[in-house]
Structure formats: structure tokens, C-alpha cells
Design a protein around this motif. Structure first.
Motif, PDB file in Angstrom:
ATOM      1  N   SER A  43      29.244 -12.824 -45.509  1.00 25.36           N
ATOM      2  CA  SER A  43      29.678 -14.077 -44.867  1.00 25.36           C
ATOM      3  C   SER A  43      29.439 -14.086 -43.365  1.00 25.36           C
ATOM      4  O   SER A  43      29.276 -15.136 -42.762  1.00 25.36           O
ATOM      5  CB  SER A  43      31.163 -14.308 -45.111  1.00 25.36           C
ATOM      6  OG  SER A  43      31.411 -14.518 -46.459  1.00 25.36           O
ATOM      7  N   ALA A  56      30.543 -23.011 -37.133  1.00 24.44           N
ATOM      8  CA  ALA A  56      31.611 -23.676 -37.886  1.00 24.44           C
ATOM      9  C   ALA A  56      31.888 -22.915 -39.179  1.00 24.44           C
ATOM     10  O   ALA A  56      33.041 -22.768 -39.589  1.00 24.44           O
ATOM     11  CB  ALA A  56      31.243 -25.122 -38.175  1.00 24.44           C
ATOM     12  N   HIS A  57      30.840 -22.409 -39.816  1.00 24.09           N
ATOM     13  CA  HIS A  57      30.982 -21.600 -41.029  1.00 24.09           C
ATOM     14  C   HIS A  57      31.795 -20.344 -40.720  1.00 24.09           C
ATOM     15  O   HIS A  57      32.727 -19.996 -41.452  1.00 24.09           O
ATOM     16  CB  HIS A  57      29.590 -21.225 -41.551  1.00 24.09           C
ATOM     17  CG  HIS A  57      29.582 -20.130 -42.557  1.00 24.09           C
ATOM     18  ND1 HIS A  57      29.855 -20.345 -43.886  1.00 24.09           N
ATOM     19  CD2 HIS A  57      29.346 -18.805 -42.422  1.00 24.09           C
ATOM     20  CE1 HIS A  57      29.782 -19.190 -44.522  1.00 24.09           C
ATOM     21  NE2 HIS A  57      29.466 -18.246 -43.665  1.00 24.09           N
ATOM     22  N   PHE A  58      31.468 -19.662 -39.611  1.00 19.29           N
ATOM     23  CA  PHE A  58      32.202 -18.455 -39.240  1.00 19.29           C
ATOM     24  C   PHE A  58      33.655 -18.765 -38.916  1.00 19.29           C
ATOM     25  O   PHE A  58      34.558 -18.022 -39.293  1.00 19.29           O
ATOM     26  CB  PHE A  58      31.537 -17.763 -38.047  1.00 19.29           C
ATOM     27  CG  PHE A  58      30.175 -17.223 -38.336  1.00 19.29           C
ATOM     28  CD1 PHE A  58      29.883 -16.611 -39.545  1.00 19.29           C
ATOM     29  CD2 PHE A  58      29.168 -17.320 -37.402  1.00 19.29           C
ATOM     30  CE1 PHE A  58      28.611 -16.097 -39.817  1.00 19.29           C
ATOM     31  CE2 PHE A  58      27.902 -16.810 -37.648  1.00 19.29           C
ATOM     32  CZ  PHE A  58      27.635 -16.211 -38.864  1.00 19.29           C
ATOM     33  N   LYS A 106      26.417 -25.373 -36.675  1.00 19.18           N
ATOM     34  CA  LYS A 106      26.752 -25.389 -38.100  1.00 19.18           C
ATOM     35  C   LYS A 106      27.149 -23.984 -38.572  1.00 19.18           C
ATOM     36  O   LYS A 106      28.119 -23.809 -39.291  1.00 19.18           O
ATOM     37  CB  LYS A 106      25.561 -25.904 -38.900  1.00 19.18           C
ATOM     38  CG  LYS A 106      25.822 -26.041 -40.372  1.00 19.18           C
ATOM     39  CD  LYS A 106      24.615 -26.615 -41.082  1.00 19.18           C
ATOM     40  CE  LYS A 106      24.850 -26.693 -42.575  1.00 19.18           C
ATOM     41  NZ  LYS A 106      23.664 -27.172 -43.276  1.00 19.18           N
ATOM     42  N   ARG A 107      26.391 -23.000 -38.127  1.00 21.32           N
ATOM     43  CA  ARG A 107      26.700 -21.618 -38.510  1.00 21.32           C
ATOM     44  C   ARG A 107      28.003 -21.143 -37.874  1.00 21.32           C
ATOM     45  O   ARG A 107      28.795 -20.449 -38.503  1.00 21.32           O
ATOM     46  CB  ARG A 107      25.547 -20.717 -38.084  1.00 21.32           C
ATOM     47  CG  ARG A 107      25.457 -19.494 -38.912  1.00 21.32           C
ATOM     48  CD  ARG A 107      24.078 -18.911 -38.812  1.00 21.32           C
ATOM     49  NE  ARG A 107      23.962 -17.858 -39.787  1.00 21.32           N
ATOM     50  CZ  ARG A 107      23.007 -16.981 -39.801  1.00 21.32           C
ATOM     51  NH1 ARG A 107      22.053 -17.057 -38.905  1.00 21.32           N
ATOM     52  NH2 ARG A 107      22.972 -16.045 -40.709  1.00 21.32           N
ATOM     53  N   MET A 157      35.512 -21.139 -40.116  1.00 21.84           N
ATOM     54  CA  MET A 157      36.202 -21.374 -41.380  1.00 21.84           C
ATOM     55  C   MET A 157      36.544 -20.045 -42.060  1.00 21.84           C
ATOM     56  O   MET A 157      37.650 -19.847 -42.553  1.00 21.84           O
ATOM     57  CB  MET A 157      35.305 -22.218 -42.288  1.00 21.84           C
ATOM     58  CG  MET A 157      35.989 -22.816 -43.470  1.00 21.84           C
ATOM     59  SD  MET A 157      34.935 -24.019 -44.323  1.00 21.84           S
ATOM     60  CE  MET A 157      33.654 -22.955 -44.967  1.00 21.84           C
ATOM     61  N   ARG A 158      35.604 -19.119 -42.064  1.00 21.53           N
ATOM     62  CA  ARG A 158      35.834 -17.795 -42.674  1.00 21.53           C
ATOM     63  C   ARG A 158      36.901 -17.016 -41.910  1.00 21.53           C
ATOM     64  O   ARG A 158      37.732 -16.341 -42.501  1.00 21.53           O
ATOM     65  CB  ARG A 158      34.537 -16.982 -42.708  1.00 21.53           C
ATOM     66  CG  ARG A 158      33.459 -17.608 -43.513  1.00 21.53           C
ATOM     67  CD  ARG A 158      33.761 -17.509 -44.970  1.00 21.53           C
ATOM     68  NE  ARG A 158      32.627 -18.056 -45.713  1.00 21.53           N
ATOM     69  CZ  ARG A 158      32.632 -18.283 -46.987  1.00 21.53           C
ATOM     70  NH1 ARG A 158      33.672 -17.991 -47.697  1.00 21.53           N
ATOM     71  NH2 ARG A 158      31.597 -18.797 -47.571  1.00 21.53           N
ATOM     72  N   CYS A 210      22.950 -18.316 -33.174  1.00 19.55           N
ATOM     73  CA  CYS A 210      23.794 -19.164 -34.022  1.00 19.55           C
ATOM     74  C   CYS A 210      23.759 -20.607 -33.548  1.00 19.55           C
ATOM     75  O   CYS A 210      23.890 -20.873 -32.370  1.00 19.55           O
ATOM     76  CB  CYS A 210      25.240 -18.693 -33.973  1.00 19.55           C
ATOM     77  SG  CYS A 210      25.547 -17.261 -34.964  1.00 19.55           S
TER      78      CYS A 210
END
Length: 49
Positions: free
Chosen positions: A33, A9-11, A6-7, A13-14, A3
Motif C-alpha cells: 500500500s 490522498a491514497h496514502f 491522487k497518490r 487514507m491508508r 507522488c
């Protein structure tokens, strides 16, 4: 590295979107997700520590 920032940060947020519903369950995390990659029949998902 599996990871990048950026990835991750995506996790994050989820995970924040799920956190109001109580403890995480397997069905919360085994979703597209949080999917990292697939190798044949093996799927890898992100899960919080």
C-alpha cells in the motif's frame, strides 16, 4: 515528482486507517500500500513525516 495528489490522498487514507492502532511501525509502512517504486534491489516506500 515521486507522488502526485491522487497518490498522496491514497496514502492519507491508508494512514488514517492505521492511526487508531497507535504509533506507526516499520511493518505497518513497508507494505504494498505504501510502495512507491523499485530500482534493482532498492525499494522506496512512502512514510509520514
Amino acid at each position: 515528482m515521486i507522488c502526485d495528489r491522487k497518490r498522496l490522498a491514497h496514502f492519507l487514507m491508508r494512514l488514517k486507517a492505521l492511526s487508531s492502532s497507535g504509533p506507526f511501525t516499520k511493518s505497518d509502512l513497508l507494505t504494498p500500500s505504501f510502495h512507491l517504486f523499485r530500482d534493482g534491489e532498492l525499494d522506496m516506500y512512502y512514510s509520514p513525516p
